[in-house]
Design an enzyme around this catalytic site. Structure first.
Site, PDB file in Angstrom:
ATOM      1  N   ASN A  37     -14.822  20.561 -13.364  1.00 24.80           N
ATOM      2  CA  ASN A  37     -13.826  20.532 -14.435  1.00 24.80           C
ATOM      3  C   ASN A  37     -12.529  19.901 -13.930  1.00 24.80           C
ATOM      4  O   ASN A  37     -12.137  20.064 -12.774  1.00 24.80           O
ATOM      5  CB  ASN A  37     -13.603  21.910 -15.066  1.00 24.80           C
ATOM      6  CG  ASN A  37     -13.206  23.007 -14.100  1.00 24.80           C
ATOM      7  OD1 ASN A  37     -13.603  23.003 -12.948  1.00 24.80           O
ATOM      8  ND2 ASN A  37     -12.409  23.942 -14.570  1.00 24.80           N
TER       9      ASN A  37
ATOM     10  N   GLU B  26      -8.730  19.414 -15.239  1.00 23.68           N
ATOM     11  CA  GLU B  26      -7.739  19.801 -16.246  1.00 23.68           C
ATOM     12  C   GLU B  26      -6.581  18.807 -16.291  1.00 23.68           C
ATOM     13  O   GLU B  26      -6.499  17.870 -15.481  1.00 23.68           O
ATOM     14  CB  GLU B  26      -7.264  21.230 -15.942  1.00 23.68           C
ATOM     15  CG  GLU B  26      -8.432  22.220 -16.072  1.00 23.68           C
ATOM     16  CD  GLU B  26      -8.053  23.667 -15.848  1.00 23.68           C
ATOM     17  OE1 GLU B  26      -6.929  23.945 -15.365  1.00 23.68           O
ATOM     18  OE2 GLU B  26      -8.900  24.528 -16.159  1.00 23.68           O
TER      19      GLU B  26
ATOM     20  N   CYS C 176     -14.726  19.439 -19.069  1.00 27.73           N
ATOM     21  CA  CYS C 176     -15.576  20.467 -18.469  1.00 27.73           C
ATOM     22  C   CYS C 176     -16.461  19.852 -17.383  1.00 27.73           C
ATOM     23  O   CYS C 176     -16.750  18.648 -17.396  1.00 27.73           O
ATOM     24  CB  CYS C 176     -16.468  21.103 -19.532  1.00 27.73           C
ATOM     25  SG  CYS C 176     -15.604  22.232 -20.638  1.00 27.73           S
TER      26      CYS C 176
ATOM     27  N   GLU D   9     -19.671  20.238 -16.983  1.00 24.93           N
ATOM     28  CA  GLU D   9     -20.930  19.731 -17.544  1.00 24.93           C
ATOM     29  C   GLU D   9     -20.737  18.322 -18.083  1.00 24.93           C
ATOM     30  O   GLU D   9     -21.565  17.429 -17.891  1.00 24.93           O
ATOM     31  CB  GLU D   9     -21.418  20.633 -18.685  1.00 24.93           C
ATOM     32  CG  GLU D   9     -21.739  22.058 -18.291  1.00 24.93           C
ATOM     33  CD  GLU D   9     -20.552  23.005 -18.394  1.00 24.93           C
ATOM     34  OE1 GLU D   9     -19.407  22.586 -18.132  1.00 24.93           O
ATOM     35  OE2 GLU D   9     -20.776  24.173 -18.725  1.00 24.93           O
TER      36      GLU D   9
ATOM     37  N   CYS E 214     -19.683  26.049 -22.742  1.00 30.57           N
ATOM     38  CA  CYS E 214     -18.950  26.191 -24.001  1.00 30.57           C
ATOM     39  C   CYS E 214     -19.730  25.490 -25.120  1.00 30.57           C
ATOM     40  O   CYS E 214     -20.664  24.715 -24.852  1.00 30.57           O
ATOM     41  CB  CYS E 214     -17.535  25.611 -23.870  1.00 30.57           C
ATOM     42  SG  CYS E 214     -17.470  23.812 -23.804  1.00 30.57           S
TER      43      CYS E 214
ATOM     44  N   CYS F 179     -19.970  21.760 -24.827  1.00 22.76           N
ATOM     45  CA  CYS F 179     -20.880  21.287 -23.760  1.00 22.76           C
ATOM     46  C   CYS F 179     -22.343  21.531 -24.133  1.00 22.76           C
ATOM     47  O   CYS F 179     -23.215  20.748 -23.744  1.00 22.76           O
ATOM     48  CB  CYS F 179     -20.535  21.921 -22.419  1.00 22.76           C
ATOM     49  SG  CYS F 179     -19.121  21.085 -21.669  1.00 22.76           S
TER      50      CYS F 179
END
Ligand code: THU
Length: 132
Positions: free
Chosen positions: A43, A45, A54, A56, A87, A90
């Site tokens: 991930n 940010e 993310c 994934e 999530c 994803c």
């Protein structure tokens, strides 16, 4: 070492490189493609929070950048009180490149704890062939 052990190891390793200064929550992901290649992602940010990506998503993009479009297995590693699942966004990203055989392995830093198929986590993903 089995392929799945290697996939977990790669996800754990890449998690170290996650850039998560805002949430403090590091996630690593490793995709095994149908072409038997491993792609990793962490991930990433951003100070503009919605711009974050993310783990994934990052691993799936790496797979696509290499011209592969089918996920055989994906391992997702995080460390929290409860095992994390991808999530919703994803799951939709995984759905795009999944088959009925695709396995989603959820792990903490000690190893894989649960394995699902996409249908278990997202039985009704959006598909463009939905009746209008
Ligand atoms: N995150 C992932 O990378 N994958 C998931 O499956 C869940 C959440 C990231 C996004 C954000 O950087 C941090 O974890 C906290 O939500």
């Amino acid at each position: 070492m089995t392929k799945l052990d290697l996939l977990f190891k790669k996800a754990l390793e890449v998690r170290q490189n996650a850039y998560a200064p805002y949430s403090g929550f590091k996630v690593g992901a490793a995709v095994l493609s149908q072409g038997d290649q491993i792609y990793v992602g962490a991930n990433t940010e951003n100070v503009s929070y919605p711009c974050g990506t993310c783990a994934e998503q990052s691993a799936i993009c790496a797979m696509v950048a290499n011209g592969e479009y089918k996920i055989s297995d994906i391992v997702i590693v995080a460390q929290s009180k409860n095992l994390i699942t991808p999530c919703g966004a994803c799951l939709q990203r995984i759905a795009e490149f999944a088959t009925t055989d695709t396995k989603i392995h959820l792990a903490d830093i000690s190893g894989i704890k649960k394995t699902y198929q996409l249908n278990d986590l997202m039985p009704v993903a959006f598909r463009e062939d939905l009746e209008k």
